[in-house]
Design a protein around this motif. Structure first.
Motif, mmCIF file in Angstrom:
data_model
loop_
_atom_site.group_PDB
_atom_site.id
_atom_site.type_symbol
_atom_site.label_atom_id
_atom_site.label_comp_id
_atom_site.label_asym_id
_atom_site.label_seq_id
_atom_site.Cartn_x
_atom_site.Cartn_y
_atom_site.Cartn_z
ATOM 1 N N VAL A 134 0.566 1.236 8.790
ATOM 2 C CA VAL A 134 0.902 0.073 7.958
ATOM 3 C C VAL A 134 -0.033 0.001 6.753
ATOM 4 C CG1 VAL A 134 0.932 -2.457 7.918
ATOM 5 C CG2 VAL A 134 1.987 -1.230 9.816
ATOM 6 N N SER A 135 -1.311 0.308 6.948
ATOM 7 C CA SER A 135 -2.266 0.306 5.830
ATOM 8 C C SER A 135 -1.885 1.341 4.781
ATOM 9 C CB SER A 135 -3.679 0.597 6.330
ATOM 10 O OG SER A 135 -4.120 -0.394 7.192
ATOM 11 N N ILE A 136 -1.497 2.522 5.232
ATOM 12 C CA ILE A 136 -1.091 3.570 4.286
ATOM 13 C C ILE A 136 0.140 3.129 3.509
ATOM 14 C CG2 ILE A 136 -0.150 5.908 4.126
ATOM 15 C CD1 ILE A 136 -2.033 6.626 6.492
ATOM 16 N N VAL A 137 1.117 2.553 4.194
ATOM 17 C CA VAL A 137 2.334 2.082 3.517
ATOM 18 C C VAL A 137 1.990 0.969 2.530
ATOM 19 C CG1 VAL A 137 4.535 0.898 3.865
ATOM 20 C CG2 VAL A 137 3.886 2.779 5.376
ATOM 21 N N TYR A 138 1.181 0.003 2.958
ATOM 22 C CA TYR A 138 0.821 -1.116 2.092
ATOM 23 C C TYR A 138 0.112 -0.642 0.824
ATOM 24 C CZ TYR A 138 -1.643 -5.176 0.301
ATOM 25 O OH TYR A 138 -2.140 -6.144 -0.539
ATOM 26 N N PHE A 139 -0.895 0.194 0.990
ATOM 27 C CA PHE A 139 -1.638 0.646 -0.185
ATOM 28 C C PHE A 139 -0.808 1.585 -1.050
ATOM 29 C CE2 PHE A 139 -5.227 -0.976 2.251
ATOM 30 C CZ PHE A 139 -5.851 -1.725 1.270
ATOM 31 N N SER A 140 0.160 2.269 -0.474
ATOM 32 C CA SER A 140 1.068 3.085 -1.275
ATOM 33 C C SER A 140 1.963 2.200 -2.129
ATOM 34 C CB SER A 140 1.920 3.974 -0.374
ATOM 35 O OG SER A 140 1.103 4.905 0.305
ATOM 36 N N VAL A 141 2.416 1.092 -1.554
ATOM 37 C CA VAL A 141 3.284 0.164 -2.287
ATOM 38 C C VAL A 141 2.546 -0.465 -3.462
ATOM 39 C CG1 VAL A 141 4.496 -2.059 -2.105
ATOM 40 C CG2 VAL A 141 4.838 -0.308 -0.360
ATOM 41 N N ILE A 142 1.261 -0.788 -3.285
ATOM 42 C CA ILE A 142 0.535 -1.420 -4.399
ATOM 43 C C ILE A 142 -0.122 -0.401 -5.328
ATOM 44 C CG2 ILE A 142 0.144 -3.540 -3.091
ATOM 45 C CD1 ILE A 142 -2.818 -2.673 -2.828
ATOM 46 N N GLY A 143 0.210 0.881 -5.148
ATOM 47 C CA GLY A 143 -0.251 1.896 -6.086
ATOM 48 C C GLY A 143 -1.575 2.549 -5.771
ATOM 49 N N ARG A 144 -2.032 2.462 -4.543
ATOM 50 C CA ARG A 144 -3.304 3.068 -4.152
ATOM 51 C C ARG A 144 -3.119 4.177 -3.117
ATOM 52 N NH1 ARG A 144 -5.597 0.768 -8.018
ATOM 53 N NH2 ARG A 144 -6.841 -1.107 -7.831
ATOM 54 N N SER A 145 -2.007 4.885 -3.196
ATOM 55 C CA SER A 145 -1.686 5.895 -2.181
ATOM 56 C C SER A 145 -2.696 7.043 -2.164
ATOM 57 C CB SER A 145 -0.275 6.439 -2.366
ATOM 58 O OG SER A 145 -0.141 7.031 -3.639
ATOM 59 N N GLN A 146 -3.136 7.498 -3.323
ATOM 60 C CA GLN A 146 -4.076 8.617 -3.350
ATOM 61 C C GLN A 146 -5.395 8.251 -2.673
ATOM 62 O OE1 GLN A 146 -4.213 9.590 -7.545
ATOM 63 N NE2 GLN A 146 -2.935 11.394 -7.191
ATOM 64 N N VAL A 147 -5.863 7.046 -2.920
ATOM 65 C CA VAL A 147 -7.153 6.625 -2.367
ATOM 66 C C VAL A 147 -7.063 6.464 -0.855
ATOM 67 C CG1 VAL A 147 -8.911 4.826 -2.399
ATOM 68 C CG2 VAL A 147 -7.761 5.471 -4.498
ATOM 69 N N ILE A 148 -6.024 5.792 -0.349
ATOM 70 C CA ILE A 148 -5.924 5.555 1.083
ATOM 71 C C ILE A 148 -5.694 6.867 1.836
ATOM 72 C CG2 ILE A 148 -3.457 4.996 1.128
ATOM 73 C CD1 ILE A 148 -6.107 3.237 3.220
ATOM 74 N N LEU A 149 -4.874 7.750 1.277
ATOM 75 C CA LEU A 149 -4.644 9.039 1.935
ATOM 76 C C LEU A 149 -5.911 9.887 1.944
ATOM 77 C CD1 LEU A 149 -1.062 9.915 0.667
ATOM 78 C CD2 LEU A 149 -1.732 9.233 2.970
ATOM 79 N N ARG A 150 -6.649 9.886 0.842
ATOM 80 C CA ARG A 150 -7.911 10.636 0.788
ATOM 81 C C ARG A 150 -8.896 10.067 1.802
ATOM 82 N NH1 ARG A 150 -9.782 15.247 0.534
ATOM 83 N NH2 ARG A 150 -7.568 15.264 0.427
ATOM 84 N N ALA A 151 -8.950 8.738 1.937
ATOM 85 C CA ALA A 151 -9.856 8.110 2.906
ATOM 86 C C ALA A 151 -9.493 8.517 4.329
ATOM 87 C CB ALA A 151 -9.806 6.590 2.763
#
Length: 112
Positions: free
Chosen positions: A58-75
């Motif tokens: 859910v965190s990955i989906v949420y941050f992808s929706v708000i435009g932070r997909s690269q950061v959350i996936l890298r983390a």
């Protein structure tokens, strides 16, 4: 200086620039994983693992929706890589949890 009529409004983590900046996302989400792994007693770790994985998805989906997909996936990827590195280097991290769940009183472990 004391101002009697002052109103203080807490607006969030101002020292880091906000809660969804790259720094907070990158360093905060690995902490969720490490806190779970290091602090969860044995049986609870396995019982709650599906919920923990769901939280991460859910965190990955949420941050992808708000435009932070690269950061959350890298983390998340860096967290997984560090886990395997630490496990290969020293498996003490993964031996912290005991089964059955127990508490330590003095030098003795008491099962709960």
């Amino acid at each position: 200086m004391y101002v009697d009529d002052a109103i203080v409004r807490l607006v969030g983590p101002a020292s880091t620039g906000g809660q969804h900046i790259d720094f907070c996302v990158y360093h905060g989400h690995p902490n969720l994983v490490w806190a779970y792994v290091k602090n969860m007693p044995g049986i609870l770790m396995w019982l709650l693992l599906p919920l923990h994985l769901l939280l991460n998805i859910v965190s990955i989906v949420y941050f992808s929706v708000i435009g932070r997909s690269q950061v959350i996936l890298r983390a998340k990827i860096d967290t997984i890589l560090k886990a395997f590195h630490k496990y290969g280097e020293n498996d003490k991290l993964f031996k912290i949890n005991v089964w059955p769940p127990a508490i330590k009183i003095g030098r003795y472990w008491i099962s709960i």
